[in-house]
Motif scaffolding. Structure first.
Motif, PDB file in Angstrom:
ATOM      1  N   ALA A 271       0.831  -1.204   0.000  1.00 15.55           N
ATOM      2  CA  ALA A 271       0.000   0.000   0.000  1.00 15.55           C
ATOM      3  C   ALA A 271       0.871   1.261   0.000  1.00 15.55           C
ATOM      4  CB  ALA A 271      -0.941   0.013   1.205  1.00 15.55           C
ATOM      5  N   LEU A 272       1.888   1.284   0.843  1.00 19.36           N
ATOM      6  CA  LEU A 272       2.776   2.450   0.906  1.00 19.36           C
ATOM      7  C   LEU A 272       3.558   2.597  -0.389  1.00 19.36           C
ATOM      8  CD1 LEU A 272       3.957   4.793   2.518  1.00 19.36           C
ATOM      9  CD2 LEU A 272       5.612   3.181   3.500  1.00 19.36           C
ATOM     10  N   SER A 273       4.029   1.491  -0.920  1.00 21.70           N
ATOM     11  CA  SER A 273       4.782   1.518  -2.170  1.00 21.70           C
ATOM     12  C   SER A 273       3.925   2.063  -3.314  1.00 21.70           C
ATOM     13  CB  SER A 273       5.278   0.112  -2.504  1.00 21.70           C
ATOM     14  OG  SER A 273       6.097   0.127  -3.638  1.00 21.70           O
ATOM     15  N   ASN A 274       2.689   1.599  -3.402  1.00 21.04           N
ATOM     16  CA  ASN A 274       1.785   2.094  -4.443  1.00 21.04           C
ATOM     17  C   ASN A 274       1.500   3.581  -4.267  1.00 21.04           C
ATOM     18  OD1 ASN A 274       1.619  -0.441  -5.593  1.00 21.04           O
ATOM     19  ND2 ASN A 274      -0.278  -0.978  -4.533  1.00 21.04           N
ATOM     20  N   PHE A 275       1.288   4.005  -3.024  1.00 19.31           N
ATOM     21  CA  PHE A 275       1.031   5.420  -2.734  1.00 19.31           C
ATOM     22  C   PHE A 275       2.222   6.274  -3.158  1.00 19.31           C
ATOM     23  CE2 PHE A 275       1.368   9.084   0.115  1.00 19.31           C
ATOM     24  CZ  PHE A 275       0.148   9.695  -0.118  1.00 19.31           C
ATOM     25  N   ILE A 276       3.426   5.853  -2.787  1.00 21.00           N
ATOM     26  CA  ILE A 276       4.630   6.606  -3.139  1.00 21.00           C
ATOM     27  C   ILE A 276       4.828   6.627  -4.648  1.00 21.00           C
ATOM     28  CG2 ILE A 276       7.157   6.559  -2.997  1.00 21.00           C
ATOM     29  CD1 ILE A 276       6.805   5.737  -0.053  1.00 21.00           C
ATOM     30  N   GLN A 277       4.540   5.534  -5.320  1.00 19.81           N
ATOM     31  CA  GLN A 277       4.658   5.487  -6.783  1.00 19.81           C
ATOM     32  C   GLN A 277       3.710   6.493  -7.428  1.00 19.81           C
ATOM     33  OE1 GLN A 277       6.907   3.771  -8.605  1.00 19.81           O
ATOM     34  NE2 GLN A 277       6.090   4.797 -10.408  1.00 19.81           N
ATOM     35  N   ARG A 278       2.449   6.527  -6.961  1.00 18.88           N
ATOM     36  CA  ARG A 278       1.475   7.488  -7.509  1.00 18.88           C
ATOM     37  C   ARG A 278       1.920   8.920  -7.263  1.00 18.88           C
ATOM     38  NH1 ARG A 278      -2.178   4.137  -5.077  1.00 18.88           N
ATOM     39  NH2 ARG A 278      -2.657   5.670  -3.462  1.00 18.88           N
ATOM     40  N   LYS A 279       2.348   9.212  -6.023  1.00 18.74           N
ATOM     41  CA  LYS A 279       2.798  10.569  -5.695  1.00 18.74           C
ATOM     42  C   LYS A 279       4.019  10.951  -6.522  1.00 18.74           C
ATOM     43  CE  LYS A 279      -0.193  12.005  -2.866  1.00 18.74           C
ATOM     44  NZ  LYS A 279      -1.073  13.101  -3.236  1.00 18.74           N
ATOM     45  N   SER A 280       4.917  10.018  -6.720  1.00 17.24           N
ATOM     46  CA  SER A 280       6.119  10.265  -7.514  1.00 17.24           C
ATOM     47  C   SER A 280       5.738  10.635  -8.947  1.00 17.24           C
ATOM     48  CB  SER A 280       7.012   9.031  -7.499  1.00 17.24           C
ATOM     49  OG  SER A 280       8.100   9.175  -8.362  1.00 17.24           O
ATOM     50  N   GLU A 281       4.787   9.903  -9.498  1.00 14.01           N
ATOM     51  CA  GLU A 281       4.324  10.192 -10.860  1.00 14.01           C
ATOM     52  C   GLU A 281       3.632  11.550 -10.936  1.00 14.01           C
ATOM     53  OE1 GLU A 281       1.958   6.750 -11.729  1.00 14.01           O
ATOM     54  OE2 GLU A 281       3.729   5.480 -12.015  1.00 14.01           O
ATOM     55  N   GLU A 282       2.825  11.883  -9.912  1.00 11.78           N
ATOM     56  CA  GLU A 282       2.162  13.190  -9.871  1.00 11.78           C
ATOM     57  C   GLU A 282       3.188  14.322  -9.830  1.00 11.78           C
ATOM     58  OE1 GLU A 282      -0.581  13.448  -6.596  1.00 11.78           O
ATOM     59  OE2 GLU A 282      -1.671  11.653  -7.235  1.00 11.78           O
ATOM     60  N   ILE A 283       4.206  14.163  -8.999  1.00 11.58           N
ATOM     61  CA  ILE A 283       5.239  15.189  -8.871  1.00 11.58           C
ATOM     62  C   ILE A 283       6.017  15.325 -10.175  1.00 11.58           C
ATOM     63  CG2 ILE A 283       7.429  15.746  -7.718  1.00 11.58           C
ATOM     64  CD1 ILE A 283       6.152  14.486  -5.159  1.00 11.58           C
ATOM     65  N   ALA A 284       6.361  14.197 -10.793  1.00 14.77           N
ATOM     66  CA  ALA A 284       7.093  14.231 -12.060  1.00 14.77           C
ATOM     67  C   ALA A 284       6.261  14.925 -13.136  1.00 14.77           C
ATOM     68  CB  ALA A 284       7.465  12.819 -12.496  1.00 14.77           C
ATOM     69  N   SER A 285       4.969  14.637 -13.159  1.00 14.01           N
ATOM     70  CA  SER A 285       4.077  15.262 -14.132  1.00 14.01           C
ATOM     71  C   SER A 285       3.981  16.773 -13.901  1.00 14.01           C
ATOM     72  CB  SER A 285       2.684  14.626 -14.043  1.00 14.01           C
ATOM     73  OG  SER A 285       1.791  15.273 -14.896  1.00 14.01           O
ATOM     74  N   ALA A 286       3.838  17.182 -12.655  1.00 13.15           N
ATOM     75  CA  ALA A 286       3.766  18.616 -12.335  1.00 13.15           C
ATOM     76  C   ALA A 286       5.073  19.318 -12.691  1.00 13.15           C
ATOM     77  CB  ALA A 286       3.454  18.801 -10.859  1.00 13.15           C
ATOM     78  N   ASN A 287       6.205  18.673 -12.419  1.00  9.03           N
ATOM     79  CA  ASN A 287       7.502  19.256 -12.771  1.00  9.03           C
ATOM     80  C   ASN A 287       7.652  19.402 -14.280  1.00  9.03           C
ATOM     81  OD1 ASN A 287       8.275  19.492 -10.110  1.00  9.03           O
ATOM     82  ND2 ASN A 287       9.476  17.616 -10.097  1.00  9.03           N
ATOM     83  N   GLN A 288       7.166  18.405 -15.026  1.00  4.72           N
ATOM     84  CA  GLN A 288       7.242  18.467 -16.485  1.00  4.72           C
ATOM     85  C   GLN A 288       6.381  19.613 -17.015  1.00  4.72           C
ATOM     86  OE1 GLN A 288       9.300  16.714 -18.488  1.00  4.72           O
ATOM     87  NE2 GLN A 288       8.590  18.088 -20.087  1.00  4.72           N
ATOM     88  N   GLU A 289       5.197  19.793 -16.427  1.00  5.19           N
ATOM     89  CA  GLU A 289       4.327  20.900 -16.839  1.00  5.19           C
ATOM     90  C   GLU A 289       4.993  22.243 -16.570  1.00  5.19           C
ATOM     91  OE1 GLU A 289       0.514  20.488 -14.974  1.00  5.19           O
ATOM     92  OE2 GLU A 289       0.153  18.535 -15.890  1.00  5.19           O
TER      93      GLU A 289
END
Length: 141
Positions: free
Chosen positions: A103-121
Protein backbone atom coordinates in the motif's frame (compact mmCIF):
# COMPACT_ATOMS: atom_id res chain seq x y z
CA UNK A 1 22.45 13.33 34.03
CA UNK A 2 24.53 10.36 33.00
CA UNK A 3 23.95 7.11 34.88
CA UNK A 4 25.93 3.88 34.56
CA UNK A 5 25.18 0.60 36.28
CA UNK A 6 27.50 -2.38 36.40
CA UNK A 7 27.97 -5.38 38.68
CA UNK A 8 30.73 -3.45 40.47
CA UNK A 9 29.18 -0.06 41.15
CA UNK A 10 26.52 2.46 40.31
CA UNK A 11 27.86 5.77 39.05
CA UNK A 12 25.83 8.96 38.62
CA UNK A 13 27.48 11.92 36.95
CA UNK A 14 25.82 15.29 37.20
CA UNK A 15 28.03 16.81 34.55
CA UNK A 16 26.36 19.14 32.11
CA UNK A 17 25.98 17.71 28.65
CA UNK A 18 27.29 19.87 25.81
CA UNK A 19 24.93 22.58 24.57
CA UNK A 20 24.72 20.92 21.15
CA UNK A 21 23.39 17.77 22.77
CA UNK A 22 20.79 19.76 24.68
CA UNK A 23 19.69 21.47 21.46
CA UNK A 24 19.46 18.12 19.62
CA UNK A 25 17.43 16.68 22.50
CA UNK A 26 15.05 19.67 22.40
CA UNK A 27 14.61 19.28 18.64
CA UNK A 28 13.90 15.58 19.07
CA UNK A 29 11.33 16.28 21.80
CA UNK A 30 9.61 18.92 19.62
CA UNK A 31 9.50 16.48 16.72
CA UNK A 32 8.05 13.74 18.94
CA UNK A 33 5.44 16.21 20.24
CA UNK A 34 4.51 17.16 16.67
CA UNK A 35 4.12 13.50 15.70
CA UNK A 36 2.02 12.85 18.80
CA UNK A 37 -0.20 15.86 18.08
CA UNK A 38 -0.67 14.84 14.44
CA UNK A 39 -1.48 11.24 15.36
CA UNK A 40 -4.00 12.52 17.93
CA UNK A 41 -5.71 14.71 15.34
CA UNK A 42 -5.82 11.86 12.81
CA UNK A 43 -7.26 9.50 15.42
CA UNK A 44 -9.85 12.11 16.35
CA UNK A 45 -10.83 12.58 12.70
CA UNK A 46 -11.03 8.84 12.02
CA UNK A 47 -12.91 8.31 15.27
CA UNK A 48 -15.52 10.89 14.30
CA UNK A 49 -15.98 9.23 10.90
CA UNK A 50 -16.54 5.81 12.49
CA UNK A 51 -18.19 6.84 15.78
CA UNK A 52 -15.26 5.44 17.76
CA UNK A 53 -13.03 6.92 20.43
CA UNK A 54 -9.30 6.38 20.92
CA UNK A 55 -7.87 6.29 24.44
CA UNK A 56 -4.85 8.41 25.30
CA UNK A 57 -2.78 5.26 25.72
CA UNK A 58 -3.67 4.03 22.23
CA UNK A 59 -2.83 7.41 20.70
CA UNK A 60 0.50 7.44 22.57
CA UNK A 61 1.29 3.90 21.37
CA UNK A 62 0.46 4.75 17.76
CA UNK A 63 2.53 7.95 17.97
CA UNK A 64 5.53 6.11 19.43
CA UNK A 65 5.28 3.36 16.79
CA UNK A 66 5.00 5.98 14.05
CA UNK A 67 8.02 7.87 15.36
CA UNK A 68 10.13 4.71 15.59
CA UNK A 69 9.11 3.61 12.08
CA UNK A 70 10.02 7.05 10.71
CA UNK A 71 13.40 6.78 12.43
CA UNK A 72 13.97 3.40 10.78
CA UNK A 73 12.94 4.84 7.39
CA UNK A 74 15.30 7.80 7.84
CA UNK A 75 18.23 5.52 8.67
CA UNK A 76 17.43 3.28 5.69
CA UNK A 77 17.20 6.28 3.35
CA UNK A 78 20.54 7.56 4.58
CA UNK A 79 22.12 4.13 4.12
CA UNK A 80 20.73 3.73 0.57
CA UNK A 81 22.03 7.15 -0.47
CA UNK A 82 25.43 6.49 1.15
CA UNK A 83 25.63 3.08 -0.57
CA UNK A 84 25.07 4.82 -3.92
CA UNK A 85 27.83 7.29 -2.96
CA UNK A 86 25.38 10.20 -2.89
CA UNK A 87 24.83 12.81 -0.21
CA UNK A 88 21.22 13.41 -1.28
CA UNK A 89 18.32 10.99 -0.88
CA UNK A 90 16.55 10.30 -4.19
CA UNK A 91 13.01 9.27 -5.05
CA UNK A 92 14.35 5.81 -5.86
CA UNK A 93 15.69 5.53 -2.30
CA UNK A 94 12.22 6.34 -0.95
CA UNK A 95 10.63 3.73 -3.22
CA UNK A 96 13.19 1.16 -2.09
CA UNK A 97 12.47 1.92 1.57
CA UNK A 98 8.73 1.39 1.05
CA UNK A 99 9.12 -1.89 -0.86
CA UNK A 100 7.86 -4.09 2.00
CA UNK A 101 4.49 -2.36 2.22
CA UNK A 102 2.45 -2.75 -0.95
CA UNK A 103 0.00 0.00 0.00
CA UNK A 104 2.78 2.45 0.91
CA UNK A 105 4.78 1.52 -2.17
CA UNK A 106 1.79 2.09 -4.44
CA UNK A 107 1.03 5.42 -2.73
CA UNK A 108 4.63 6.61 -3.14
CA UNK A 109 4.66 5.49 -6.78
CA UNK A 110 1.47 7.49 -7.51
CA UNK A 111 2.80 10.57 -5.70
CA UNK A 112 6.12 10.27 -7.51
CA UNK A 113 4.32 10.19 -10.86
CA UNK A 114 2.16 13.19 -9.87
CA UNK A 115 5.24 15.19 -8.87
CA UNK A 116 7.09 14.23 -12.06
CA UNK A 117 4.08 15.26 -14.13
CA UNK A 118 3.77 18.62 -12.34
CA UNK A 119 7.50 19.26 -12.77
CA UNK A 120 7.24 18.47 -16.48
CA UNK A 121 4.33 20.90 -16.84
CA UNK A 122 6.38 23.62 -15.12
CA UNK A 123 9.32 23.00 -17.47
CA UNK A 124 7.01 23.14 -20.49
CA UNK A 125 5.51 26.42 -19.26
CA UNK A 126 8.97 27.92 -18.74
CA UNK A 127 10.03 26.86 -22.25
CA UNK A 128 6.95 28.55 -23.73
CA UNK A 129 7.63 31.75 -21.81
CA UNK A 130 11.33 31.69 -22.75
CA UNK A 131 10.43 31.00 -26.40
CA UNK A 132 8.07 34.01 -26.48
CA UNK A 133 10.77 36.25 -24.99
CA UNK A 134 13.31 35.10 -27.59
CA UNK A 135 10.82 35.80 -30.41
CA UNK A 136 10.15 39.33 -29.09
CA UNK A 137 13.89 39.98 -28.74
CA UNK A 138 14.61 38.89 -32.32
CA UNK A 139 11.72 40.99 -33.68
CA UNK A 140 13.14 44.12 -32.04
CA UNK A 141 16.57 43.67 -33.68
Amino acid sequence: MLSTTSCLANVNCREKMPKAMDEEERKLQRLKAAVHYTVGRLCQSIGEDHQKEFSRQVIAAIAETTFRQCDIFAKDLEAFARHAKRSTVSVEDVKLTARRSTALSNFIQRKSEEIASANQEQRDTRKKITGKRKNKDTEMV
